[in-house]
Enzyme design. Structure first.
Site: not given
Length: 533
Positions: A120, A349, A384
């Site tokens: 990712e 998010h 993050r």
């Protein structure tokens, strides 16, 4: 109605990966209560599509995971915390597997089942363990089953905590938590519970924004409760926006996993051309703040309501096997991701800041812990990195369990808590006030405190927050509390903390980007933004 002296050793507020992970890590002799605002599964963990990062491949290394995490965090990650979390990646995956979480595997040449690892944004290697594209669901359901089989754990669903109760030691001046007031939403009654240890595991505050990938329960409850009780909070300006939520009027909170870009998905303008290579050499695999800001920039430049994410160049078999849930859900909304690009927009998010804790999850208040997205541990810094969040939940659940067990061996008897007094309040006939204020808050937070900020916009938001705070305080003093009102009250507190933190940081770093101070300022701002009550 429960007796106001209802008592436990540990109260855990929240039932996601952090809360359930803690409950299952505590010794069986402790009496544990888990409070959940809705049903046990209705939280961010259940909806997490991506996965959990851990170094499991021989080509990968703990050092690489550390460096990737710190690079994404833009200079604000706490090195010792990053080391703690990264080094516990494999043991956390092993623990989940022992608790019946079934991760995706593939067959090696030796015909042994091995965990399938994906990649990712921000990661240098494939290190994301997943359960197809519904990792959070697999984790949540497996841990639910384990918790329900534990006789020492009592589940309270549809119970909304109003506030923590503390007392102050007359000699040291140190606060300790002794319990909380709880609204039983089904019975519409308030009662008190007491415990020498309370853990906040309530998730983040992304519902403060108009567009979010989060479920409705993500209203900053733990952060707001801790702040009102006297805890410090940190880095609330760093709100992460997921770059790719499906753009459709009925696709509420439905995000298109980061893993789609990890497996070759391309971001496109309406005319079909790519744009991410113009913003970062990592293109679609750049960290989320860069991708979200690029999408926001292009949408505003072109005056369009969405851009597109395309993985149709991969085979239909590949896409359906890697993203079965995503494929089915997109079909429900009329999009076939094997044949066409998906319209996407950024959405709030993840809350990278939160209640300040030490490496055991302990806050400023004796006996009060915070873990998971509610907490600020120093892991994420200014941004993050994808798939570090459930890992953080599990590592700090374990850390907190050890510290709580030690603490309870020496704890004093809990004093009684005064019964909740609602003798002078009445039922409100103005529910419209709550719904209107909720809508207004989320709209101006999106407009003024979103992906790109200015000091003028932040001041406008601050002025509106002051008005809402006065209205809420007046409402709270007069009317019987409801879950909707409690969430609005907590959201306004969380919003104010975000705004105040953003006004203090006069630079652009990670997830905080302001047009007034577009550059990094390491001399003055390479530090956490800490707010004290």
């Amino acid at each position: 109605m429960p007796d106001h002296s209802l008592s436990y050793d540990v109260i855990i507020i929240g039932s996601g990966a952090a809360g359930l992970g803690l409950a299952l890590s505590l010794p069986d002799h402790l009496q544990v209560a888990i409070l959940s605002k809705l049903n046990m599964s209705e939280g961010s963990t259940y909806y997490a599509q991506g996965g959990i990062s851990a170094v499991l491949d021989s080509a990968d290394s703990l050092q690489s995971h550390r460096l990737d995490t710190m690079r994404a965090g833009a200079g604000l990650c706490h090195n010792d915390v990053v080391e703690l979390v990264v080094s516990n990646g494999k043991s956390s995956i092993d623990w989940l597997m022992k608790n019946n979480v079934a991760f995706s595997t593939h067959k090696s040449t030796q015909s042994n089942s091995q965990l399938h690892l994906t990649k990712e944004g921000g990661h240098s290697y494939r290190r994301v363990v997943h359960a197809d594209d519904s990792t959070g669901k697999a984790v949540q359901l497996a841990l639910n089953e384990q918790v329900l089989n534990k006789p020492n754990i009592k589940i309270f669903e549809h119970h909304n905590v109003i506030d923590l109760v503390t007392e102050t030691d007359t000699l040291s001046g140190k606060k300790r938590v002794i319990g909380c007031y709880v609204l039983d939403a089904k019975k519409d009654i308030v009662f008190s519970m007491k415990a020498p240890c309370i853990t906040l595991a309530t998730g983040g505050a992304s519902k403060v924004y108009l567009y979010t990938s989060n479920p409705d329960v993500s209203t900053g409850d733990g952060i707001a409760m801790a702040w009102r009780a006297g805890c410090k909070v940190a880095n609330m300006e760093f709100m992460q926006f997921h770059p790719t939520c499906l753009f459709h009027p009925e696709a509420k909170s439905f995000l298109i996993s980061e893993a789609v870009r990890g497996e070759g998905g391309l971001l496109l303008l309406p005319d079909g051309t790519r744009f991410m290579p113009n913003f970062d050499k990592r293109a679609e695999l750049a960290p989320r703040d860069i991708v979200a800001r690029a999408i926001d920039h292009e949408m505003k430049r072109l005056g369009v309501s969405s851009l597109f994410l395309d993985i149709s160049h991969r085979t239909a078999k590949f896409t359906k096997s890697h993203f079965p849930m995503l494929h089915e859900r997109c079909l429900d909304f009329g999009f076939d991701m094997t044949k066409e690009p998906l319209p996407v927009v950024p959405a709030a998010h993840y809350t990278c800041g939160g209640v300040m804790t030490d490496k055991n999850g302990l806050t400023d208040i004796t006996g009060l812990y915070a873990i998971g997205e509610t907490a600020f541990t120093g892991l994420h810094g200014a941004n993050r990195m994808a798939s570090n969040s459930i890992l953080e939940c599990l590592v700090f659940a374990k850390q907190a369990s050890v510290d709580i067990t030690r603490f309870l061996k020496n704890t004093k008897k809990q004093p009684n808590i005064p019964a909740w007094d609602d003798s002078k309040v009445i039922n409100s006939d103005e529910a419209i006030v709550v719904s209107h204020n909720w809508a207004e808050l989320r709209q101006f937070m999106w407009d003024y405190v979103g992906i790109v900020r200015t000091t003028k916009r932040l001041q406008r938001a601050k002025n509106r927050i002051e008005l809402l705070k006065r209205e809420i305080q007046e409402y709270y003093g007069k009317f019987h509390v409801t879950s909707d009102f409690l969430e609005l009250r907590n959201l306004v507190t969380a919003a104010e903390l975000i705004i105040d933190s953003a006004l203090l940081r006069k630079e652009s770093r990670g997830l905080h980007y302001t047009l007034d101070y577009p550059n990094l300022d390491d001399k003055h701002f390479k530090k956490d933004t800490i707010l004290k009550p």
